[in-house]
Scaffold this motif. Structure first.
Motif, PDB file in Angstrom:
ATOM      1  N   ALA A 173      15.745 -12.992  -8.182  1.00 34.76           N
ATOM      2  CA  ALA A 173      15.287 -14.033  -9.103  1.00 34.76           C
ATOM      3  C   ALA A 173      13.953 -13.647  -9.745  1.00 34.76           C
ATOM      4  N   LEU A 174      13.050 -13.065  -8.959  1.00 43.22           N
ATOM      5  CA  LEU A 174      11.760 -12.643  -9.505  1.00 43.22           C
ATOM      6  C   LEU A 174      11.937 -11.528 -10.540  1.00 43.22           C
ATOM      7  N   ALA A 175      12.806 -10.570 -10.232  1.00 41.59           N
ATOM      8  CA  ALA A 175      13.038  -9.467 -11.175  1.00 41.59           C
ATOM      9  C   ALA A 175      13.646  -9.998 -12.470  1.00 41.59           C
ATOM     10  N   PHE A 176      14.627 -10.897 -12.360  1.00 41.21           N
ATOM     11  CA  PHE A 176      15.241 -11.480 -13.553  1.00 41.21           C
ATOM     12  C   PHE A 176      14.206 -12.261 -14.358  1.00 41.21           C
ATOM     13  N   GLN A 177      13.384 -13.033 -13.644  1.00 38.66           N
ATOM     14  CA  GLN A 177      12.362 -13.840 -14.307  1.00 38.66           C
ATOM     15  C   GLN A 177      11.357 -12.964 -15.050  1.00 38.66           C
ATOM     16  N   ALA A 184       6.397 -15.629  -6.482  1.00 42.46           N
ATOM     17  CA  ALA A 184       6.430 -14.862  -5.239  1.00 42.46           C
ATOM     18  C   ALA A 184       5.717 -15.601  -4.116  1.00 42.46           C
ATOM     19  N   ALA A 185       4.607 -16.290  -4.437  1.00 37.90           N
ATOM     20  CA  ALA A 185       3.878 -17.041  -3.421  1.00 37.90           C
ATOM     21  C   ALA A 185       4.757 -18.132  -2.809  1.00 37.90           C
ATOM     22  N   VAL A 186       5.449 -18.878  -3.658  1.00 37.81           N
ATOM     23  CA  VAL A 186       6.320 -19.945  -3.149  1.00 37.81           C
ATOM     24  C   VAL A 186       7.491 -19.358  -2.365  1.00 37.81           C
ATOM     25  N   CYS A 187       8.040 -18.241  -2.829  1.00 36.67           N
ATOM     26  CA  CYS A 187       9.167 -17.599  -2.119  1.00 36.67           C
ATOM     27  C   CYS A 187       8.736 -17.127  -0.732  1.00 36.67           C
ATOM     28  N   GLN A 190       3.160 -11.629 -15.371  1.00 34.77           N
ATOM     29  CA  GLN A 190       2.453 -11.404 -14.113  1.00 34.77           C
ATOM     30  C   GLN A 190       2.114 -12.716 -13.392  1.00 34.77           C
ATOM     31  N   PHE A 191       1.535 -13.662 -14.138  1.00 33.28           N
ATOM     32  CA  PHE A 191       1.205 -14.945 -13.494  1.00 33.28           C
ATOM     33  C   PHE A 191       2.466 -15.649 -13.012  1.00 33.28           C
ATOM     34  N   ASP A 192       3.474 -15.641 -13.845  1.00 25.99           N
ATOM     35  CA  ASP A 192       4.723 -16.313 -13.502  1.00 25.99           C
ATOM     36  C   ASP A 192       5.314 -15.742 -12.218  1.00 25.99           C
ATOM     37  N   CYS A 193       5.363 -14.413 -12.107  1.00 23.03           N
ATOM     38  CA  CYS A 193       5.937 -13.777 -10.924  1.00 23.03           C
ATOM     39  C   CYS A 193       5.037 -13.916  -9.697  1.00 23.03           C
TER      40      CYS A 193
END
Length: 376
Positions: A23-27, A48-51, A41-44
């Motif tokens: 999901a992170l890679a797609f995002q 990633a923090a929540v994941c 970068q901010f979005d991922c």
């Protein structure tokens, strides 16, 4: 946690980690294509923090859920005022779904509701800040799925617990009735024989030895019966099977009662009826409790009639005595014995009527249904 559950849980978390990474890679790729530059970068990082928090949820579901929701709320505010891609993004929405669903599934009611409400607040914030974005819709669907997936097994567990509690309650009542029937009947017989022994001692001292022998035999029978029921209580192997006395024991019961009480006439169906065990047992217990009540509350009765009749689909049990009316008698007949009889009969779909007869005496009438299928 059970040691045997470790491999399955580790495998589930590993699969979840792979899903988060995908999901992170797609995002990141979608944000880079549509926004360009370093907006991804901010979005991922936020996603990633929540994941990661979601993967660590087993160490404290409430704390993990609060931390994940706090990160999501902060990311939403930053994205809204810094003109960044809509938040929570797909990866973060997936992580939040895991956190909310896990909390709803496992936490107590109040914390679970608080986490669900926090997730709804984040969804509402996303709709307010990015109503034009499909990301807001994605967050709403993720929250709804998390609540449903977490709530469904919780409701199933509650239903299973309710069924188990009902089974245990019914079993306790069944065993309580059995204990009452056994103990009350035998102890009543012992008390009556002891009272008779006192009279014999004054009038016929030479017969005392025989009376004491009768009391000893009755006490031994009471002890053996009590041990049988206690053995059922101690049996840990499944559902205890209570004894189902047949007509031969019904005759013995009447004979024992007639030995120290009023004369009893017993009327039984011709032949050997083929009834389900629970019907046979209930017929016996109704007669036993009725005779015990006669001994305890109708000592002036001269005769008792016990009738067991069988029609096509019905078994009828009637116990009549001719004792003169006594005001205290009607009150005492409302004890646990009558309650137990009524519960037994109504459990099988039958009816029970008990009360004074016209003129004198007391009547107990139980009607039990017996279907053709049960006869076979």
């Amino acid at each position: 946690m059970n040691v045997r559950e470790w491999p399955a849980r580790h495998a589930a978390d590993a699969g979840l980690g792979v899903g988060f990474a995908a999901a992170l890679a797609f995002q990141a790729s979608r944000v880079a294509d549509s926004w360009g530059g370093d907006y991804w970068q901010f979005d991922c990082a936020a996603g990633a923090a929540v994941c990661v928090i979601a993967l660590l949820r087993r160490h404290g579901r409430a704390r993990a859920a609060v931390a994940g929701l706090a990160v999501a709320a902060a990311a939403l505010l930053v994205a809204r005022f810094a003109q960044l891609p809509a938040e929570p993004g797909p990866a973060m929405a997936l992580g939040l779904s895991v956190l909310v669903g896990s909390a709803v599934r496992a936490l107590p009611v109040v914390p679970a509701c608080a986490v669900a409400a926090g997730g709804l607040a984040v969804v509402a914030g996303a709709f307010a800040a990015f109503s034009h974005s499909v990301v807001a819709v994605l967050n709403g669907l993720g929250w709804l799925a998390a609540v449903v997936i977490g709530l469904w097994p919780r409701l199933l567990d509650a239903r299973r617990r309710a069924v188990a509690d009902k089974v245990r309650r019914d079993e306790r009542l069944r065993l309580a009735r059995e204990l009452h029937d056994v103990v009350a009947h035998h102890i009543t017989g012992i008390v009556l024989q002891a009272q008779a022994a006192q009279l014999i001692t004054r009038k016929h001292p030479e017969k005392v030895e025989g009376s004491l022998a009768d009391i000893e035999a009755a006490g031994s029978d009471a002890l053996a019966a009590t041990r049988r029921v206690v053995g059922l209580l101690r049996d840990a192997e499944g559902d205890p099977a209570l004894p189902t006395p047949g007509q031969e024991r019904l005759g013995d019961l009447v004979e024992r009662f007639g030995g120290h009480g009023p004369a009893v006439r017993l009327r039984l169906p011709a032949g050997e009826p083929v009834w389900p065990p629970e019907v046979t047992s209930t017929v016996y217990r109704v007669v036993q409790e009725s005779l015990t009540n006669v001994s305890r509350h109708a000592s002036h009765a001269r005769s008792v009639t016990v009738s067991v009749a069988e029609e096509r689909d019905t078994v009828t049990v009637e116990v009549l005595d001719d004792a003169p009316p006594a005001p205290a008698r009607y009150y005492h007949r409302g004890g646990y014995g009558l309650v137990g009889m009524r519960e037994r009969v109504e459990t099988l779909g039958g009816t029970l009527r008990a009360g004074p007869r016209a003129g004198a005496g007391w009547s107990v009438l139980a009607t039990l249904p017996v279907t053709s299928r049960e006869r076979r």
